[in-house]
Structure formats: C-alpha cells, structure tokens
Design an enzyme around this catalytic site. Structure first.
Site, short mmCIF file in Angstrom:
data_model
loop_
_atom_site.label_atom_id
_atom_site.label_comp_id
_atom_site.label_asym_id
_atom_site.label_seq_id
_atom_site.Cartn_x
_atom_site.Cartn_y
_atom_site.Cartn_z
N CYS A 141 0.83 -1.21 0.00
CA CYS A 141 0.00 0.00 0.00
C CYS A 141 0.87 1.26 0.00
O CYS A 141 1.47 1.59 -1.01
CB CYS A 141 -0.99 -0.03 1.16
SG CYS A 141 -2.38 1.09 0.87
N HIS A 244 -3.63 -4.89 0.43
CA HIS A 244 -3.11 -5.35 1.73
C HIS A 244 -3.12 -6.87 1.81
O HIS A 244 -4.02 -7.46 2.40
CB HIS A 244 -3.93 -4.75 2.88
CG HIS A 244 -3.59 -3.33 3.16
ND1 HIS A 244 -2.49 -2.96 3.91
CD2 HIS A 244 -4.17 -2.18 2.74
CE1 HIS A 244 -2.42 -1.65 3.97
NE2 HIS A 244 -3.42 -1.14 3.27
N GLU A 246 -1.48 -8.80 3.63
CA GLU A 246 -1.41 -9.32 5.01
C GLU A 246 -2.80 -9.50 5.61
O GLU A 246 -2.95 -10.20 6.62
CB GLU A 246 -0.56 -8.39 5.88
CG GLU A 246 -1.22 -7.11 6.37
CD GLU A 246 -1.39 -6.04 5.30
OE1 GLU A 246 -0.96 -6.27 4.16
OE2 GLU A 246 -1.96 -4.98 5.62
#
Ligand code: MN
Length: 267
Positions: A141, A244, A246
């Site tokens: 990001c 994102h 994660e």
C-alpha cells in the site's frame, strides 16, 4: 520449499510513528512506533521471523524545518544506519500508513493525509540499502507508493477527485474482504507468481501510482487502468502491491506472493 527453523529469514517491517494521547505534550510521550500485527503474523505464517523496525531519528539528515531539535544517537547517518540494518536483515517489508510527503511542486498539498517526512526519509534509506545489497523488498500500500516516489516516480494525490472511476479503491468493508479485481501484466514476475487470471484484492488507498519510476515496471492493474503493483526490473525481488495481502493470507494469490518473498529472503 519447506523452511527449517534455522533457515528462518529475519524480515524487517517498517513502523508508523503513531501519536499517543497528548498527556504531557513531550515528544518522548508523543512518539510511538507501531504496525498492525497482521504484518508480523503474515511473515510468521509463511516461515519468516518478523522484526518491527523502530523509526529512530538518526542525526545529520533531519529536515531543516524539523522542530524536534537535535537528537543524540550513536555514530553514523540515517543512511549508514539503514545499511547496517539491511546487512542484518534478510528481507524488508515497507508497510502501509499515511501519505508520502507531497513534492515541492504539488498543486494541492492539502490533499495529502498523515504525512511524516521522517518516515519517508527512513524508508527511502532502507530501500536504497536493500537495493544495494540485493535483499528482497515487499512494499504494501503506502509501501509501493514510497518505493515509486523514492525511485523518481509520482503519485495521484487523491484518486476520488483526480481520477474518479468505476472502481472504489477505498472500500468501507473490513480489509479481510476483497473488493475489486486485479490482473497481472503478462510476462511480469507477478504473473509468474500467481498466473495471469484475475484475482480479487482488498483496497484501502486514496492515492495511487501515476508516473512509474524508471527502474520499476507495472506488474498489475485494476479494471479502471490504475496501477496496482510495481516490480523492479533488475533487482532479484523488489515488488510492491497497492492492496493489503497481510489481510488476505488465505487467498491462494497472497499465499504464493508471501511464499515467493520469504523464499527469496532465504536466499
Ligand atoms: Mn485498489
């Protein structure tokens, strides 16, 4: 590849400077390094050892307008200390956060949010050191935006006003939910990692990649043509994604991305 405990690569994760409650108005109480635990857990899940990197204001490279006053640290500039960190680390994650500081030529600097120039300088130094030492980097990001700006590219300051389109890049739903499609560019490293089919990603950004820095190439785009991933054309593994991962570690495309990153960090 199955990673043994002794081979586990140490992955540095950059932190944001999160202001705490203003209880005594001292910089020592206001500065706090932090990053969502999702980043550390994703690194651990795929076999790495996560290590959060504090944003120490090493001396000699503070901005002239830095009002925090002199900082006393051990020897070396911020750039030199970043190099020592990258000798120690096996890989680097440039994490999400506020906007990269606007360039001096920005027509509407007011559109930039949560700017922290010290963090920009620190992360740019770590990136430069990682490139010099050929250590793998994953930008997430803000991380892909920082990567592009640090290497000479530019950003859209505010997508909704400057580049309105059919895709909502600032989803209101939790980041564990994907919200728009992305397609890897044929022949890119990312296309090799997850194939050339469309994948679904989450999206929580109001800025975007505009002009791409020379050493980078577009690796993926959303249907509105916005650049969603960049990769370095000559480094061993330097990839940045606008979403994102994660927050989506059960998605097969995220698993293959993290596995490729961690395996590159093993060497
Ligand atoms: Mn997006």
């Amino acid at each position: 590849m199955k990673i043994q405990i002794k081979q586990k690569p140490v992955i540095g994760i950059t932190a944001s400077n999160l202001p705490t409650a203003d209880w005594d108005n001292s910089r020592f109480q206001l500065d706090r390094d932090g990053v969502l635990r999702l980043y550390s857990e994703a690194v651990a899940e795929f076999g790495g050892l996560p290590l959060i990197l504090p944003m120490v204001r090493f001396p000699l490279e503070l901005d002239e307008d830095d009002s925090l006053g002199p900082v006393t640290c051990g020897p070396g500039t911020l750039r030199e200390n970043a190099g020592v960190y990258m000798d120690y680390l096996d890989g680097l994650i440039l994490s999400g956060g506020g906007d990269v500081a606007p360039p001096p030529t920005a027509s509407e600097p007011g559109k930039y949010q949560l700017v922290d120039k010290s963090r920009d300088i620190w992360e740019s130094s770590l990136l430069a050191a990682a490139l010099e030492k050929d250590k793998p980097v994953l930008g997430i990001c803000r991380g892909v935006q920082l990567m592009n700006v640090a290497l000479g590219g530019t950003l859209w300051a505010d997508l909704p006003t400057e580049r309105p389109g059919a895709v909502d890049h600032a989803q209101k739903t939790p980041r564990i939910r994907p919200s728009h499609p992305v397609k890897a560019i044929a022949g890119s490293r990312l296309a090799k990692i997850w194939g050339e089919n469309e994948i679904m990603v989450n999206s929580g950004h109001h800025q975007g990649i505009r002009d791409v820095a020379a050493p980078l190439a577009v690796a993926a785009q959303s249907p509105d043509g916005l650049i969603e991933a960049l990769e370095h054309t000559s480094a061993r593994f330097v990839i940045g994604v606008q979403w994102h991962p994660e927050g989506q570690t059960s998605a097969p495309h995220v698993r293959s991305l993290f596995e490729a990153f961690i395996n590159a960090a093993v060497g």
